[in-house]
Design a protein around this motif. Structure first.
Motif, PDB file in Angstrom:
ATOM      1  N   ARG A   1     -68.453  18.590 -21.883  1.00  0.00           N
ATOM      2  CA  ARG A   1     -68.858  18.272 -23.254  1.00  0.00           C
ATOM      3  C   ARG A   1     -70.107  17.419 -23.250  1.00  0.00           C
ATOM      4  NH1 ARG A   1     -64.580  16.395 -26.567  1.00  0.00           N
ATOM      5  NH2 ARG A   1     -63.241  17.752 -25.376  1.00  0.00           N
TER       6      ARG A   1
ATOM      7  N   GLU B   1     -63.557  21.065 -18.064  1.00  0.00           N
ATOM      8  CA  GLU B   1     -63.989  20.973 -19.449  1.00  0.00           C
ATOM      9  C   GLU B   1     -65.286  20.181 -19.426  1.00  0.00           C
ATOM     10  OE1 GLU B   1     -61.365  19.711 -22.850  1.00  0.00           O
ATOM     11  OE2 GLU B   1     -62.829  18.064 -22.832  1.00  0.00           O
TER      12      GLU B   1
ATOM     13  N   GLU C   1     -77.265  24.071 -19.988  1.00  0.00           N
ATOM     14  CA  GLU C   1     -77.083  24.647 -21.328  1.00  0.00           C
ATOM     15  C   GLU C   1     -76.735  23.567 -22.350  1.00  0.00           C
ATOM     16  OE1 GLU C   1     -73.546  27.039 -23.628  1.00  0.00           O
ATOM     17  OE2 GLU C   1     -73.852  27.493 -21.516  1.00  0.00           O
ATOM     18  N   LEU C   2     -75.817  22.684 -21.984  1.00  0.00           N
ATOM     19  CA  LEU C   2     -75.402  21.634 -22.909  1.00  0.00           C
ATOM     20  C   LEU C   2     -76.518  20.630 -23.161  1.00  0.00           C
ATOM     21  CD1 LEU C   2     -71.740  21.037 -21.705  1.00  0.00           C
ATOM     22  CD2 LEU C   2     -72.472  22.148 -23.827  1.00  0.00           C
TER      23      LEU C   2
ATOM     24  N   ARG D   1     -67.420  23.107 -23.608  1.00  0.00           N
ATOM     25  CA  ARG D   1     -67.142  24.348 -22.891  1.00  0.00           C
ATOM     26  C   ARG D   1     -65.856  24.133 -22.112  1.00  0.00           C
ATOM     27  NH1 ARG D   1     -70.444  24.907 -26.058  1.00  0.00           N
ATOM     28  NH2 ARG D   1     -72.496  25.850 -25.896  1.00  0.00           N
ATOM     29  N   TYR D   2     -64.935  25.075 -22.242  1.00  0.00           N
ATOM     30  CA  TYR D   2     -63.631  24.985 -21.595  1.00  0.00           C
ATOM     31  C   TYR D   2     -63.563  25.935 -20.406  1.00  0.00           C
ATOM     32  CZ  TYR D   2     -62.423  22.736 -25.996  1.00  0.00           C
ATOM     33  OH  TYR D   2     -62.405  21.900 -27.077  1.00  0.00           O
TER      34      TYR D   2
ATOM     35  N   THR E   1     -73.981  25.282 -16.815  1.00  0.00           N
ATOM     36  CA  THR E   1     -73.406  24.849 -18.092  1.00  0.00           C
ATOM     37  C   THR E   1     -73.954  23.486 -18.486  1.00  0.00           C
ATOM     38  OG1 THR E   1     -71.418  26.129 -17.618  1.00  0.00           O
ATOM     39  CG2 THR E   1     -71.246  24.449 -19.338  1.00  0.00           C
TER      40      THR E   1
ATOM     41  N   VAL F   1     -64.597  25.985 -17.272  1.00  0.00           N
ATOM     42  CA  VAL F   1     -65.819  26.296 -16.543  1.00  0.00           C
ATOM     43  C   VAL F   1     -65.516  26.208 -15.048  1.00  0.00           C
ATOM     44  CG1 VAL F   1     -68.200  25.584 -16.096  1.00  0.00           C
ATOM     45  CG2 VAL F   1     -67.235  25.335 -18.397  1.00  0.00           C
TER      46      VAL F   1
END
Length: 90
Positions: free
Chosen positions: A9, A7, A37-38, A23-24, A34, A26
């Motif tokens: 965040r 997870e 992206e975050l 995002r869960y 990711t 991953v």
């Protein structure tokens, strides 16, 4: 064989999760992408938080409280946001 997922965040400077920035499940192979992206969401959220503090400051009649809100706005930096990964990467 079980594939570990994570997870992820985006967390702001106060330790709160940025809305919409979780995002869960991953896979480890996607963690770096990711994270990028975050982190790209941080500037917009920081700008929103600054705007809230400044709008609040403008509505206050007490000069000290207004100055405190403006000071809080100045301390919000997108570069201080972090991505929390659970479970942590090995």
């Amino acid at each position: 064989m079980t594939t570990t997922t994570h997870e992820m965040r985006l967390v702001d400077t106060n330790g709160y999760t940025v809305p919409g920035a979780v995002r869960y499940q991953v896979p480890a192979t996607q963690v770096a992408a990711t994270e990028t992206e975050l982190k790209a969401l941080a500037p917009a959220d920081a700008a929103d938080q600054k705007a809230v503090h400044l709008e609040h400051a403008a509505s206050l009649h007490d000069a000290v409280s207004a100055d405190n809100q403006r000071a809080a706005a100045r301390q919000i930096r997108a570069t201080d946001y972090r991505v929390q990964i659970t479970p942590p990467l090995a």
